[in-house]
Structure formats: C-alpha cells, structure tokens
Design an enzyme around this catalytic site. Sequence first.
Site, PDB file in Angstrom:
ATOM      1  N   GLN A  31       0.804  -1.218   0.000  1.00 28.74           N
ATOM      2  CA  GLN A  31       0.000   0.000   0.000  1.00 28.74           C
ATOM      3  C   GLN A  31       0.838   1.270   0.000  1.00 28.74           C
ATOM      4  O   GLN A  31       0.315   2.369  -0.175  1.00 28.74           O
ATOM      5  CB  GLN A  31      -0.972   0.005   1.187  1.00 28.74           C
ATOM      6  CG  GLN A  31      -0.396   0.450   2.517  1.00 28.74           C
ATOM      7  CD  GLN A  31       0.356  -0.645   3.239  1.00 28.74           C
ATOM      8  OE1 GLN A  31       0.597  -1.715   2.679  1.00 28.74           O
ATOM      9  NE2 GLN A  31       0.723  -0.400   4.488  1.00 28.74           N
ATOM     10  N   LYS A  32       2.149   1.143   0.164  1.00 31.26           N
ATOM     11  CA  LYS A  32       3.022   2.316   0.150  1.00 31.26           C
ATOM     12  C   LYS A  32       3.054   2.973  -1.228  1.00 31.26           C
ATOM     13  O   LYS A  32       3.489   4.125  -1.352  1.00 31.26           O
ATOM     14  CB  LYS A  32       4.432   1.934   0.588  1.00 31.26           C
ATOM     15  CG  LYS A  32       4.526   1.411   2.015  1.00 31.26           C
ATOM     16  CD  LYS A  32       4.131   2.462   3.043  1.00 31.26           C
ATOM     17  CE  LYS A  32       4.382   1.958   4.461  1.00 31.26           C
ATOM     18  NZ  LYS A  32       4.041   2.955   5.485  1.00 31.26           N
ATOM     19  N   ASP A  33       2.615   2.259  -2.269  1.00 31.07           N
ATOM     20  CA  ASP A  33       2.482   2.898  -3.585  1.00 31.07           C
ATOM     21  C   ASP A  33       1.578   4.117  -3.504  1.00 31.07           C
ATOM     22  O   ASP A  33       1.831   5.148  -4.130  1.00 31.07           O
ATOM     23  CB  ASP A  33       1.896   1.906  -4.596  1.00 31.07           C
ATOM     24  CG  ASP A  33       2.919   0.908  -5.105  1.00 31.07           C
ATOM     25  OD1 ASP A  33       4.057   0.899  -4.609  1.00 31.07           O
ATOM     26  OD2 ASP A  33       2.558   0.122  -5.998  1.00 31.07           O
ATOM     27  N   ALA A  36       3.522   6.942  -1.695  1.00 28.39           N
ATOM     28  CA  ALA A  36       4.572   7.527  -2.531  1.00 28.39           C
ATOM     29  C   ALA A  36       3.971   8.492  -3.549  1.00 28.39           C
ATOM     30  O   ALA A  36       4.479   9.609  -3.743  1.00 28.39           O
ATOM     31  CB  ALA A  36       5.351   6.418  -3.233  1.00 28.39           C
TER      32      ALA A  36
END
Length: 351
Positions: A31-33, A36
């Site tokens: 989920q860090k997409d 970012a």
Amino acid sequence: STKLVELRCLSESTGCRILGKAEFLSPGGCQKDRVARQIIDEAEAAGLLKPGATIVEGTSGSTGISLCLAAAARGYKVHVVMPDDQAAEKVQLLRRFGATVELVRPASISSPEHYVNVARRHAASLNSQSEGGGLALFADQFENPANFNAHYLGTGPELWSQCDGRLDAFVMSAGTGGTLAGVGRFLKEQSADTKVCLADVQGSALYSKVASGVLYAPEQEEKSIRRHRADTIAEGIGNDRLTANLAMGLQEHNGGHLGIDAAVRVSDQEALQMAHHLLAHEGLFLGSSAAVNCAAAVKMARKLTPGSVVATILCDSGQRQLTKFYNEAAWAEYGLVAPTHHEASDLSFIS
C-alpha cells in the site's frame, strides 16, 4: 483499486466474514504505492521539487521501493537510508530500481544516527546547494500528512465501497500509522459503530498507547529489547513513539475526530504460524505485516457477534522476506519455533 478477497479458512473458524484488501498486488508490492504517489503529488503542487530532484527517505524498505517506481515515472532520483538488519531482498530491489541505498545501524529516534534523522540531514545538505532549495525532498513518511491523506482519500473509500457499506471492524498494524489512521477516519465518518483496531507486535509501545494512553512496551521493563524500534521479526510495523500520522487517528490528539478505538497484540509466533496457515489453505504467500494483520483480524472477530464483517490489509508478499521471516535459520534469534500444520478451520495457534 486492489481486490478484496475473503479469507475463507478464517471466516469458517470464527463465524465472521474476514476480508483482506490485496495491496500486495500493487506495482510496488504494498500500500506504500499510494503514499509515494500522494507525497510526490503534494510536493509538486507546493513547488517543492525541481526537475531531476532527489527524493530522500528513511525507510525499512517498502516505502523506498514505492518511491523508486513513482519517482521514475516523474523523472526524479531516490536516495534511501535504511537499517542494516532488514531483509536483503529489499536492498537488492531498491538498488535494482535505481535508488542509492545508505545502510545504517539501528538506533533510537533520539539519536542523530537513526535512519530517519540521517535521511533528513542528507536532504537538507542537498538543498543547501541551491538557493531556494528544490534539489531534494525529504519524503518524511512518518510525519508527512500526505501519508494519512493517501488512505483517507483512497484506500478508505475503496474499502467501504467494496464492503457495500457494511463493515463491523477494520484491523491494521502500524509503523507510520498512516493506513490505520487514514482508513479508520474515513470509516468512522461513514459509521461510528465500525471498530477501528490496531494490531501491534511484541516490543512495540503502540498497543499501550491505544489501550491506556501511555506509550509503553513490557519488554522495556524486562530490558530485553534487542533493537530500538521494535523487538520483532516483522519489518516496518511497531513503534516506540507517536508519529504525526498515527496521532491523526487518536481522538485525544486529532481534535476529537473518531478513530482508533481498540487494540490487540500479536506475537511473532502467531504471525509466523498464520503466514504458513494461509499459504497452506488459501494459497496466499504473505509477508510478516500481512500475517500480523490476519492474526489480529481473528482476535477481533472472536469478540464480535457471528456474521460480523472484519476487514484488514494484505499489505505485503512473502517474496521480499525469504531471508528473514521465511528463513528457518533466522527464527531462533527471535525465539521462534517451526510452525506446525493445522487443519483449515483450526486456529488454536491464535491465543
């Protein structure tokens, strides 16, 4: 939008529907997409990034990987500072994706040598070379509200829609706290009755913060913590401080908005057993954070009435954790024993 899948073996055992949002299928693998992209979008809108600038971040790996992909699409470079005890696969991926990787020893956040503080100094040094800055952006995932915004504006609405407006509990671990706080705030605005539950790991002080208002980990008293951030084999979750993003999910810190209102603890052994259980019975090869989330979802489901709906985030794949979480040689260091096989509906390994 990532898929929402039912974890049938967990549902059948608890009598509740336990659902997982498959964020590990995102291009960057978690989920860090979303974070970012949101960080870069907001920085560009504020005029903080010049063409060809360097994005600098202190990370256990996953956010750095997502930043590499998002930065490549926008023409930026990435410099990552990370602890040197993280899984080797993450370092290899970061370098393959074009990042400059600076490894440092684990240290307390109060130390100038903590990986976040090293990253902050590096970004400041780059910006000092240009009048008005713009040569570097310190992404600052722990304190940057873009993290919270990514999940409040994106993940939360998606999850609510996928559940057709019926969700009794949302369970999530926290490192930066952005996912839990952002999704939790949105869900509470839709239904104040939806429980928002922190899943916390051993050695972390966040469980006590939610349960009693005090940051404290039992391991601190026992003087058994081996690393400053969290004494757990799980990477990227657990903390010994209250970040700005997590504070946005706590009513006493966020101006009275409803948010996180429950917490459960998950041991490393429970997470390891859950990871192997889901691989055996669901065909899902999940990482340590996702395994912690699923174990906590079971604990939460047991507290609810039959038929309740519980959702969590399947935030990472096991493919980046072969040298640590899935490495038998690493288990002894964390006091872990090899997981045993259980029938699909047998979750007796979860306390």
